[in-house]
Design an enzyme around this catalytic site. Structure first.
Site, mmCIF file in Angstrom:
data_model
loop_
_atom_site.group_PDB
_atom_site.id
_atom_site.type_symbol
_atom_site.label_atom_id
_atom_site.label_comp_id
_atom_site.label_asym_id
_atom_site.label_seq_id
_atom_site.Cartn_x
_atom_site.Cartn_y
_atom_site.Cartn_z
ATOM 1 N N CYS A 87 -2.772 3.147 -22.654
ATOM 2 C CA CYS A 87 -1.970 2.582 -21.568
ATOM 3 C C CYS A 87 -1.179 1.373 -22.064
ATOM 4 O O CYS A 87 -1.765 0.416 -22.583
ATOM 5 C CB CYS A 87 -2.856 2.183 -20.393
ATOM 6 N N ASN B 191 0.905 14.526 -27.281
ATOM 7 C CA ASN B 191 1.500 14.115 -26.011
ATOM 8 C C ASN B 191 2.863 13.499 -26.301
ATOM 9 O O ASN B 191 2.979 12.652 -27.175
ATOM 10 C CB ASN B 191 0.571 13.101 -25.332
#
Length: 399
Positions: free
Chosen positions: A109, A211
């Site tokens: 994050c 990703n």
């Protein structure tokens, strides 16, 4: 000490060798959206990111963010936690363990809240702490632990980082091919080269997920072919088109359904599982509908206003009228000839990247202007649309 459990590739094989995967997000990979993703082809889903301390200490928080409903099609499921204390993360993980197949440590994050809370990608300078967290969960949990990371500018540092996490006990390593600084307007292009480098330099038994740069269904297969990973995660791409997980050979109208049909399917899942009053299932409903409807909201601004001002996030019954309004509007557009077969998506009509041109009444990826943060100090790279990480004249980025 936990009893013997499957690890690494043995665990990956047990959960069906997933390749198309709904990524963990903040708030937006909740139960009904996960079910929609699975029905759209996802083999595995992650939960939203949960705060480990709050999850472990507060039943009220758990009830607000996570549904413990037993739904067979909800597995396999990986529950993700953020945090910076091994004991606190273990406590949260033990509570979650009966409801999932593995627990993931959020090391990716990049948001300000993660910087303030000292978790996510803002732990990536503290390798000793990360190692202790992974080791604690690996040795004391009854289920496997996995991790999701971002890359460093230096590929060798990324490789050393990955090796440390795997040695500590992570069964699966998911790699977001962007730097910590690549976020928001500076999201930029994910670096498939570094992910490919990891695949080539890590042991073959390492289970690796990628990703980044997933705009269309065919991008998942391209990413696997280019990088050699076992599976591919989609976050933002799946929010704008849940069908991104379908085989790319599917009919175009199946890959890019009408917006009204997609919205109705999502609401019907909430009805089907009687989640109309489930706090955790309604938290992101307005955000989901805004993303699905994005292509038409600049044209039909009254629908945008109705969704923005006439819907209450925790009141499910305020949303179906907006979808009904949308469906009626598209029928009117059909009657006027504004929506017809000649203007619809076709195999023969491609954009400059070789992707189908999608009309405004169908769900489609969000094309974000490409701005690269100065910290990357990278030269532009060129790659064709059928191989590599989507870089040639790409005026877009997507998670």
């Amino acid at each position: 000490m936990a009893s013997k459990k499957l690890h690494g590739r043995d665990f990956y094989n047990k959960i069906g060798r997933p390749k198309r995967i709904l990524a963990p997000m903040v708030d937006q990979s909740e139960l009904p959206w996960r079910i929609l993703a699975r029905r759209s082809g996802a083999d595995l889903c992650y939960s939203p990111m949960f705060h480990s301390r709050l999850f472990g200490e507060s039943e009220d928080y758990r009830n607000k963010v996570f549904s413990t409903r037993t739904i067979p099609e909800e597995r396999p499921l990986i529950i993700q936690f953020c945090g910076n204390d091994p004991e606190i993360m273990l406590k949260a993980a033990k509570i979650a363990a009966p409801y999932c197949d593995a627990v993931d440590v959020n090391l990716g994050c990049p948001q300000g809240i993660a910087k303030k809370g000292k978790y996510g990608s803002f732990l990536q300078e503290n390798w000793n702490l990360i190692e202790s967290i992974i080791t604690k969960l690996h040795t004391e949990l009854s289920i496997p632990v996995t991790a999701k990371i971002r890359i460093f500018p230096d590929p060798q540092k990324t490789l050393d980082y990955a090796k440390m996490i795997l040695k500590a006990g992570a069964s699966i390593l998911a790699v977001h091919g962007r730097l910590r600084e690549q976020k928001g307007h500076f999201t930029g292009i994910a670096d498939w080269e570094q992910i490919q480098m990891l695949r080539k330099n890590l042991p073959s038994e390492t289970v690796l997920f990628a990703n980044g740069n997933i705009l269309h269904a065919q991008d998942i297969d391209r990413c696997i072919k280019y990088t050699g990973v076992d599976g591919v995660l989609s976050a933002e791409g799946s929010l704008y088109n849940p069908r991104i997980f379908l085989p790319p050979s599917s009919p175009l109208m199946t890959l890019y359904p009408r917006i009204d049909d997609m919205c109705e399917e999502y609401l019907n899942i909430i009805r089907e599982f009687k989640l109309e009053s489930d706090y955790s299932s309604l938290s992101a409903i307005k955000g989901h509908l805004f993303k699905l409807m994005r292509p038409l909201l600049s044209i039909h601004t009254d629908i945008r206003s109705k969704l923005a001002q006439g819907c209450t996030p925790r009141d499910f019954e305020t949303f179906p009228p907006v979808v009904a309004m949308l469906r009626k509007r598209l029928l009117e557009c059909e009657e006027k000839g504004e929506i017809n077969e000649d203007k619809d998506v076709k195999e023969s009509v491609k954009d400059s990247m070789g992707y189908p041109v999608i009309p405004w009444w169908r769900v489609q990826p969000y094309i974000r202007p490409l701005e690269v943060p100065l910290v990357t100090k990278r030269k532009p790279v060129e790659v064709t649309a059928d191989e590599g990480p989507v870089k040639k004249k790409v005026n877009a980025s997507v998670a």
